[in-house]
Design a protein around this motif. Structure first.
Motif, PDB file in Angstrom:
ATOM      1  N   ALA A  67      72.987  51.100  58.828  1.00  0.00           N
ATOM      2  CA  ALA A  67      74.154  50.212  58.805  1.00  0.00           C
ATOM      3  C   ALA A  67      74.294  49.357  60.062  1.00  0.00           C
ATOM      4  CB  ALA A  67      75.426  51.019  58.608  1.00  0.00           C
ATOM      5  N   ASP A  68      73.437  49.565  61.063  1.00  0.00           N
ATOM      6  CA  ASP A  68      73.527  48.822  62.322  1.00  0.00           C
ATOM      7  C   ASP A  68      72.196  48.152  62.626  1.00  0.00           C
ATOM      8  OD1 ASP A  68      76.166  49.632  63.003  1.00  0.00           O
ATOM      9  OD2 ASP A  68      75.381  51.560  63.681  1.00  0.00           O
ATOM     10  N   ALA A  69      72.281  46.992  63.281  1.00  0.00           N
ATOM     11  CA  ALA A  69      71.071  46.300  63.727  1.00  0.00           C
ATOM     12  C   ALA A  69      71.366  45.583  65.029  1.00  0.00           C
ATOM     13  CB  ALA A  69      70.613  45.293  62.676  1.00  0.00           C
ATOM     14  N   GLU A  70      70.350  45.486  65.864  1.00  0.00           N
ATOM     15  CA  GLU A  70      70.460  44.697  67.086  1.00  0.00           C
ATOM     16  C   GLU A  70      69.354  43.653  67.037  1.00  0.00           C
ATOM     17  OE1 GLU A  70      71.477  46.521  70.932  1.00  0.00           O
ATOM     18  OE2 GLU A  70      69.616  45.562  71.623  1.00  0.00           O
ATOM     19  N   LEU A  71      69.751  42.395  67.019  1.00  0.00           N
ATOM     20  CA  LEU A  71      68.804  41.289  66.929  1.00  0.00           C
ATOM     21  C   LEU A  71      68.845  40.473  68.204  1.00  0.00           C
ATOM     22  CD1 LEU A  71      69.573  39.998  63.318  1.00  0.00           C
ATOM     23  CD2 LEU A  71      68.014  41.803  64.023  1.00  0.00           C
ATOM     24  N   CYS A  72      67.678  39.973  68.620  1.00  0.00           N
ATOM     25  CA  CYS A  72      67.583  39.103  69.790  1.00  0.00           C
ATOM     26  C   CYS A  72      66.969  37.773  69.374  1.00  0.00           C
ATOM     27  CB  CYS A  72      66.710  39.746  70.861  1.00  0.00           C
ATOM     28  SG  CYS A  72      67.486  41.131  71.653  1.00  0.00           S
ATOM     29  N   PHE A  73      67.526  36.701  69.907  1.00  0.00           N
ATOM     30  CA  PHE A  73      67.048  35.349  69.654  1.00  0.00           C
ATOM     31  C   PHE A  73      66.814  34.680  71.003  1.00  0.00           C
ATOM     32  CE2 PHE A  73      69.878  36.665  66.291  1.00  0.00           C
ATOM     33  CZ  PHE A  73      69.179  36.349  65.137  1.00  0.00           C
ATOM     34  N   VAL A  74      65.675  34.004  71.164  1.00  0.00           N
ATOM     35  CA  VAL A  74      65.335  33.348  72.422  1.00  0.00           C
ATOM     36  C   VAL A  74      64.964  31.902  72.129  1.00  0.00           C
ATOM     37  CG1 VAL A  74      63.781  33.341  74.403  1.00  0.00           C
ATOM     38  CG2 VAL A  74      64.480  35.502  73.391  1.00  0.00           C
ATOM     39  N   THR A  75      65.452  31.009  72.995  1.00  0.00           N
ATOM     40  CA  THR A  75      65.111  29.597  72.862  1.00  0.00           C
ATOM     41  C   THR A  75      64.774  29.012  74.220  1.00  0.00           C
ATOM     42  OG1 THR A  75      65.802  27.487  71.918  1.00  0.00           O
ATOM     43  CG2 THR A  75      67.490  28.747  73.078  1.00  0.00           C
ATOM     44  N   VAL A  76      64.017  27.921  74.195  1.00  0.00           N
ATOM     45  CA  VAL A  76      63.659  27.174  75.395  1.00  0.00           C
ATOM     46  C   VAL A  76      64.141  25.748  75.193  1.00  0.00           C
ATOM     47  CG1 VAL A  76      61.759  26.353  76.838  1.00  0.00           C
ATOM     48  CG2 VAL A  76      61.624  28.598  75.768  1.00  0.00           C
ATOM     49  N   ALA A  77      64.814  25.195  76.220  1.00  0.00           N
ATOM     50  CA  ALA A  77      65.344  23.834  76.112  1.00  0.00           C
ATOM     51  C   ALA A  77      65.250  23.135  77.467  1.00  0.00           C
ATOM     52  CB  ALA A  77      66.797  23.869  75.639  1.00  0.00           C
ATOM     53  N   ALA A  86      66.537  46.921  68.597  1.00  0.00           N
ATOM     54  CA  ALA A  86      66.984  48.319  68.726  1.00  0.00           C
ATOM     55  C   ALA A  86      67.639  48.757  67.424  1.00  0.00           C
ATOM     56  CB  ALA A  86      67.957  48.462  69.883  1.00  0.00           C
ATOM     57  N   LEU A  87      68.053  50.013  67.405  1.00  0.00           N
ATOM     58  CA  LEU A  87      68.752  50.621  66.252  1.00  0.00           C
ATOM     59  C   LEU A  87      67.900  50.565  64.982  1.00  0.00           C
ATOM     60  CD1 LEU A  87      72.262  49.015  66.888  1.00  0.00           C
ATOM     61  CD2 LEU A  87      71.451  51.234  67.670  1.00  0.00           C
ATOM     62  N   ASN A  88      66.592  50.748  65.132  1.00  0.00           N
ATOM     63  CA  ASN A  88      65.678  50.623  63.997  1.00  0.00           C
ATOM     64  C   ASN A  88      65.872  51.692  62.928  1.00  0.00           C
ATOM     65  OD1 ASN A  88      64.512  48.453  65.271  1.00  0.00           O
ATOM     66  ND2 ASN A  88      62.949  49.694  66.265  1.00  0.00           N
ATOM     67  N   ASP A  89      66.390  52.847  63.304  1.00  0.00           N
ATOM     68  CA  ASP A  89      66.507  53.943  62.339  1.00  0.00           C
ATOM     69  C   ASP A  89      67.922  54.142  61.810  1.00  0.00           C
ATOM     70  OD1 ASP A  89      67.475  54.747  64.756  1.00  0.00           O
ATOM     71  OD2 ASP A  89      66.578  56.747  64.694  1.00  0.00           O
ATOM     72  N   THR A 137      70.675  52.110  53.024  1.00  0.00           N
ATOM     73  CA  THR A 137      69.327  52.634  53.218  1.00  0.00           C
ATOM     74  C   THR A 137      68.551  51.717  54.154  1.00  0.00           C
ATOM     75  OG1 THR A 137      68.356  51.400  51.386  1.00  0.00           O
ATOM     76  CG2 THR A 137      69.319  53.564  50.856  1.00  0.00           C
ATOM     77  N   LEU A 138      67.473  52.247  54.696  1.00  0.00           N
ATOM     78  CA  LEU A 138      66.630  51.441  55.582  1.00  0.00           C
ATOM     79  C   LEU A 138      65.952  50.298  54.816  1.00  0.00           C
ATOM     80  CD1 LEU A 138      65.030  54.186  57.834  1.00  0.00           C
ATOM     81  CD2 LEU A 138      66.804  52.537  58.446  1.00  0.00           C
ATOM     82  N   LYS A 139      65.683  50.511  53.538  1.00  0.00           N
ATOM     83  CA  LYS A 139      65.069  49.459  52.721  1.00  0.00           C
ATOM     84  C   LYS A 139      66.032  48.279  52.552  1.00  0.00           C
ATOM     85  CE  LYS A 139      62.629  48.819  48.380  1.00  0.00           C
ATOM     86  NZ  LYS A 139      62.137  49.473  47.165  1.00  0.00           N
ATOM     87  N   GLU A 140      67.290  48.553  52.291  1.00  0.00           N
ATOM     88  CA  GLU A 140      68.294  47.483  52.188  1.00  0.00           C
ATOM     89  C   GLU A 140      68.464  46.766  53.530  1.00  0.00           C
ATOM     90  OE1 GLU A 140      71.765  49.552  50.860  1.00  0.00           O
ATOM     91  OE2 GLU A 140      71.146  49.562  48.767  1.00  0.00           O
ATOM     92  N   LYS A 141      68.481  47.554  54.602  1.00  0.00           N
ATOM     93  CA  LYS A 141      68.615  46.971  55.942  1.00  0.00           C
ATOM     94  C   LYS A 141      67.445  46.033  56.229  1.00  0.00           C
ATOM     95  CE  LYS A 141      68.455  48.070  60.835  1.00  0.00           C
ATOM     96  NZ  LYS A 141      68.436  49.108  61.839  1.00  0.00           N
ATOM     97  N   ARG A 142      66.240  46.483  55.934  1.00  0.00           N
ATOM     98  CA  ARG A 142      65.052  45.678  56.197  1.00  0.00           C
ATOM     99  C   ARG A 142      65.109  44.346  55.464  1.00  0.00           C
ATOM    100  NH1 ARG A 142      61.416  49.241  55.053  1.00  0.00           N
ATOM    101  NH2 ARG A 142      61.047  48.615  52.918  1.00  0.00           N
ATOM    102  N   ALA A 143      65.596  44.345  54.242  1.00  0.00           N
ATOM    103  CA  ALA A 143      65.698  43.098  53.477  1.00  0.00           C
ATOM    104  C   ALA A 143      66.671  42.119  54.139  1.00  0.00           C
ATOM    105  CB  ALA A 143      66.139  43.401  52.045  1.00  0.00           C
ATOM    106  N   ILE A 144      67.807  42.621  54.599  1.00  0.00           N
ATOM    107  CA  ILE A 144      68.802  41.768  55.255  1.00  0.00           C
ATOM    108  C   ILE A 144      68.265  41.227  56.573  1.00  0.00           C
ATOM    109  CG2 ILE A 144      71.072  41.723  56.355  1.00  0.00           C
ATOM    110  CD1 ILE A 144      71.920  43.889  54.277  1.00  0.00           C
ATOM    111  N   VAL A 145      67.704  42.108  57.389  1.00  0.00           N
ATOM    112  CA  VAL A 145      67.217  41.705  58.713  1.00  0.00           C
ATOM    113  C   VAL A 145      66.067  40.710  58.589  1.00  0.00           C
ATOM    114  CG1 VAL A 145      66.036  42.553  60.783  1.00  0.00           C
ATOM    115  CG2 VAL A 145      68.031  43.763  59.903  1.00  0.00           C
ATOM    116  N   LYS A 146      65.114  40.977  57.711  1.00  0.00           N
ATOM    117  CA  LYS A 146      63.988  40.058  57.541  1.00  0.00           C
ATOM    118  C   LYS A 146      64.455  38.689  57.077  1.00  0.00           C
ATOM    119  CE  LYS A 146      60.004  41.270  55.999  1.00  0.00           C
ATOM    120  NZ  LYS A 146      58.886  41.804  55.208  1.00  0.00           N
ATOM    121  N   SER A 147      65.432  38.655  56.192  1.00  0.00           N
ATOM    122  CA  SER A 147      65.969  37.389  55.712  1.00  0.00           C
ATOM    123  C   SER A 147      66.643  36.607  56.830  1.00  0.00           C
ATOM    124  CB  SER A 147      66.976  37.649  54.583  1.00  0.00           C
ATOM    125  OG  SER A 147      67.640  36.466  54.234  1.00  0.00           O
ATOM    126  N   VAL A 148      67.481  37.265  57.604  1.00  0.00           N
ATOM    127  CA  VAL A 148      68.184  36.599  58.707  1.00  0.00           C
ATOM    128  C   VAL A 148      67.185  36.072  59.735  1.00  0.00           C
ATOM    129  CG1 VAL A 148      69.703  36.995  60.691  1.00  0.00           C
ATOM    130  CG2 VAL A 148      70.359  37.829  58.428  1.00  0.00           C
TER     131      VAL A 148
END
Length: 93
Positions: free
Chosen positions: A49-59, A43-46, A16-27
């Motif tokens: 079972a799938d999620a697309e996450l982006c992480f950005v850093t400056v160094a 992306a893939l908000n709806d 479910t989207l509720k389960e997905k939201r819990a996993i994504v928010k935690s990560v």
């Protein structure tokens, strides 16, 4: 200053989207706290079972930026064995 972007597509153990939201928010929250990166679900908000996450850093160097994102990837694999990385892209911006 060097900016690096890590884009991940994940397969989640959620039905479910509720389960997905819990996993994504935690990560995302744990990645922000541990690695001091900017991150979001891009992306893939709806799709539960799938999620697309982006992480950005400056160094100071491109090598350090990529190293930090690689550490983040290893951390995710070890911290969340229930989440599978389907696709991974790293870019220097």
């Amino acid at each position: 200053m060097h900016v690096a972007l890590l884009q991940m597509r994940l397969l989640l153990p959620s039905r479910t989207l509720k389960e997905k939201r819990a996993i994504v928010k935690s990560v995302l929250a744990r990645a922000r706290n541990r690695f001091n990166v900017a991150c979001s679900e891009s992306a893939l908000n709806d799709q539960p079972a799938d999620a697309e996450l982006c992480f950005v850093t400056v160094a100071n160097s491109a090598t350090r930026a990529r190293q930090l994102l690689q550490e983040l990837e290893y951390w995710l694999v070890s911290e969340r064995p229930d989440v599978q990385i389907i696709d991974l892209q790293v870019e220097d911006l």
